[in-house]
Design a protein around this motif. Structure first.
Motif, PDB file in Angstrom:
ATOM      1  N   PHE A  97       0.833  -1.307   0.138  1.00  0.00           N
ATOM      2  CA  PHE A  97       0.034  -0.056   0.013  1.00  0.00           C
ATOM      3  C   PHE A  97       0.869   1.035  -0.117  1.00  0.00           C
ATOM      4  N   ASP A  98       1.941   1.084   0.699  1.00  0.00           N
ATOM      5  CA  ASP A  98       2.838   2.479   0.946  1.00  0.00           C
ATOM      6  C   ASP A  98       3.644   2.420  -0.142  1.00  0.00           C
ATOM      7  N   GLY A  99       3.433   1.543  -1.262  1.00  0.00           N
ATOM      8  CA  GLY A  99       4.336   1.671  -2.756  1.00  0.00           C
ATOM      9  C   GLY A  99       5.861   1.332  -2.731  1.00  0.00           C
ATOM     10  N   CYS A 100       6.192   0.536  -1.549  1.00  0.00           N
ATOM     11  CA  CYS A 100       7.496   0.383  -1.434  1.00  0.00           C
ATOM     12  C   CYS A 100       7.692  -0.897  -2.327  1.00  0.00           C
ATOM     13  N   ARG A 101       9.131  -1.124  -2.414  1.00  0.00           N
ATOM     14  CA  ARG A 101       9.418  -2.095  -3.584  1.00  0.00           C
ATOM     15  C   ARG A 101       8.971  -3.612  -2.966  1.00  0.00           C
ATOM     16  N   THR A 102       8.547  -4.530  -3.588  1.00  0.00           N
ATOM     17  CA  THR A 102       7.868  -5.744  -3.204  1.00  0.00           C
ATOM     18  C   THR A 102       8.975  -6.673  -2.332  1.00  0.00           C
ATOM     19  N   GLN A 103      10.206  -6.604  -2.556  1.00  0.00           N
ATOM     20  CA  GLN A 103      11.357  -7.412  -1.959  1.00  0.00           C
ATOM     21  C   GLN A 103      12.073  -6.531  -0.760  1.00  0.00           C
ATOM     22  N   PRO A 104      11.805  -6.959   0.550  1.00  0.00           N
ATOM     23  CA  PRO A 104      12.722  -6.246   1.479  1.00  0.00           C
ATOM     24  C   PRO A 104      14.359  -6.503   1.427  1.00  0.00           C
ATOM     25  N   VAL A 105      14.957  -5.378   2.008  1.00  0.00           N
ATOM     26  CA  VAL A 105      16.341  -5.602   2.194  1.00  0.00           C
ATOM     27  C   VAL A 105      16.781  -6.354   3.468  1.00  0.00           C
TER      28      VAL A 105
ATOM     29  N   ASP B 296      14.131  -4.156   5.574  1.00  0.00           N
ATOM     30  CA  ASP B 296      13.644  -3.085   5.113  1.00  0.00           C
ATOM     31  C   ASP B 296      12.925  -2.977   3.917  1.00  0.00           C
ATOM     32  N   TYR B 297      11.727  -2.429   3.526  1.00  0.00           N
ATOM     33  CA  TYR B 297      11.166  -2.375   2.226  1.00  0.00           C
ATOM     34  C   TYR B 297      11.697  -0.842   1.699  1.00  0.00           C
ATOM     35  N   PRO B 298      12.415  -0.851   0.668  1.00  0.00           N
ATOM     36  CA  PRO B 298      12.913   0.601   0.031  1.00  0.00           C
ATOM     37  C   PRO B 298      11.933   1.299  -0.780  1.00  0.00           C
ATOM     38  N   ASP B 299      12.136   2.475  -0.756  1.00  0.00           N
ATOM     39  CA  ASP B 299      11.459   3.330  -1.749  1.00  0.00           C
ATOM     40  C   ASP B 299       9.933   3.473  -1.436  1.00  0.00           C
ATOM     41  N   CYS B 300       9.665   3.600  -0.433  1.00  0.00           N
ATOM     42  CA  CYS B 300       8.111   3.824   0.007  1.00  0.00           C
ATOM     43  C   CYS B 300       7.748   5.309  -0.289  1.00  0.00           C
ATOM     44  N   LYS B 301       6.302   5.420  -0.681  1.00  0.00           N
ATOM     45  CA  LYS B 301       5.940   6.875  -1.227  1.00  0.00           C
ATOM     46  C   LYS B 301       5.540   7.559  -0.036  1.00  0.00           C
ATOM     47  N   ALA B 302       5.557   8.872  -0.189  1.00  0.00           N
ATOM     48  CA  ALA B 302       5.128   9.885   0.547  1.00  0.00           C
ATOM     49  C   ALA B 302       5.924   9.993   1.881  1.00  0.00           C
TER      50      ALA B 302
END
Length: 305
Positions: free
Chosen positions: A238-246, A258-264
């Motif tokens: 929902f937050d628009g993060c990448r689907t694969q976490p680091v 951590d899920y990178p590149d989330c929006k807002a």
């Protein structure tokens, strides 16, 4: 209940509203105020902790801390240690009480639950409007205190973590971020209004809210739990993060995802406690990892943009 929660429940309910004097060599402690407010004809109670920084009049962050099932505001104070963190870092803490039984006995009078959807206890059975209560609570605190509206958060343990997820789903217009320890999303449908930062901490050995979920309705909360990772993945999507976490190892026994590149400006983090039980990590069984300051630093890094 796990050992941490049992210890917390051993603390008696106290009458608060005293200013604690600081011991020599220690930072000044804040003030606890016990209060009530009417919600739909029902008197709801909470404890508000004001740090020394509140005397300055500048808007401060607010963290709403939600106790576990069968617990209360006092036990949440003892369990989490959020008041000491608030004094050191300069934020306000609210400890609301959930919904109790309609006819409590002497034994159950101090035990409360949250209506987190398909959980928990009397709150669920009575269909308590706990979202409405917590909205009113935040609004009341905003009217009475200087609150930074971009930095309002909720943190919960167990059933309180499930309620924190419900707030993210149903009150994302208020809360910039939530922290969940040993919880899961138990709503039949979650339709958030806006992105919310999420940090979730969970032990792989949790027997009350099993890490891999349950095939049937589980007896502890009489709920069917989804795999914990599904709740985290829902918010990452929902937050628009990448689907694969680091994934990365932080301290011994803790794996952070951590899920990178989330929006807002949001973030989603999943801290997996290898072998961890149903407990609020306090450094005793998790050397180098204490949940409360860890959660606060995540909150502090992610205000509502």
């Amino acid at each position: 209940m796990a050992r941490r929660l049992s210890q917390a429940l051993a603390f008696p309910i106290t009458i608060l509203a005293i200013l604690l004097s600081a011991a020599p060599g220690r930072a000044a402690a804040g003030m606890d105020v016990e209060a009530t407010l009417p919600v739909d004809g029902v008197s709801r109670s909470y404890i508000l902790h004001l740090p020394p920084a509140a005397a300055g009049g500048n808007p401060l962050p607010l963290v709403v801390v939600l106790h576990g099932g069968g617990a209360n505001a006092d036990s949440a104070i003892a369990l989490t240690g959020f008041s000491a963190e608030a004094d050191a870092e300069g934020f306000i803490v609210a400890y609301p009480n959930g919904t109790g039984r309609l006819r409590p006995t002497t034994e159950t009078a101090g035990q409360f639950s949250w209506n987190a959807g398909d959980c928990c206890g009397a709150a669920m059975r009575r269909d308590a409007d706990d979202v409405g209560f917590l909205r009113t609570l935040v609004s009341t605190i905003e009217q009475e205190r200087a609150v930074d509206r971009h930095r309002i958060y909720a943190a919960g343990f167990s059933a309180g973590g499930m309620m924190a997820y419900r707030l993210a789903c149903d009150a994302g217009d208020i809360f910039a971020g939530i922290a969940v320890v040993s919880g899961a999303i138990l709503l039949p449908s979650c339709t958030p209004s806006r992105p919310v930062s999420v940090i979730h901490i969970h032990g792989t050995g949790d027997e009350a809210v099993p890490f891999k979920g349950t095939a049937e309705r589980e007896s502890y909360a009489r709920a069917k739990f989804p795999p914990v990772r599904e709740s985290v993945a829902f918010w990452a999507a929902f937050d628009g993060c990448r689907t694969q976490p680091v994934a990365r190892a932080t301290v011994l026994g803790i794996k952070a995802e951590d899920y990178p590149d989330c929006k807002a400006g949001t973030a989603v983090r999943f801290d997996v406690v290898e072998g961890g039980i149903h407990a609020w990590p306090d450094g005793t069984d998790t050397p180098g990892f204490v949940a409360t300051p860890h959660i606060w630093h995540f909150f502090a890094d992610h205000p509502r943009l």
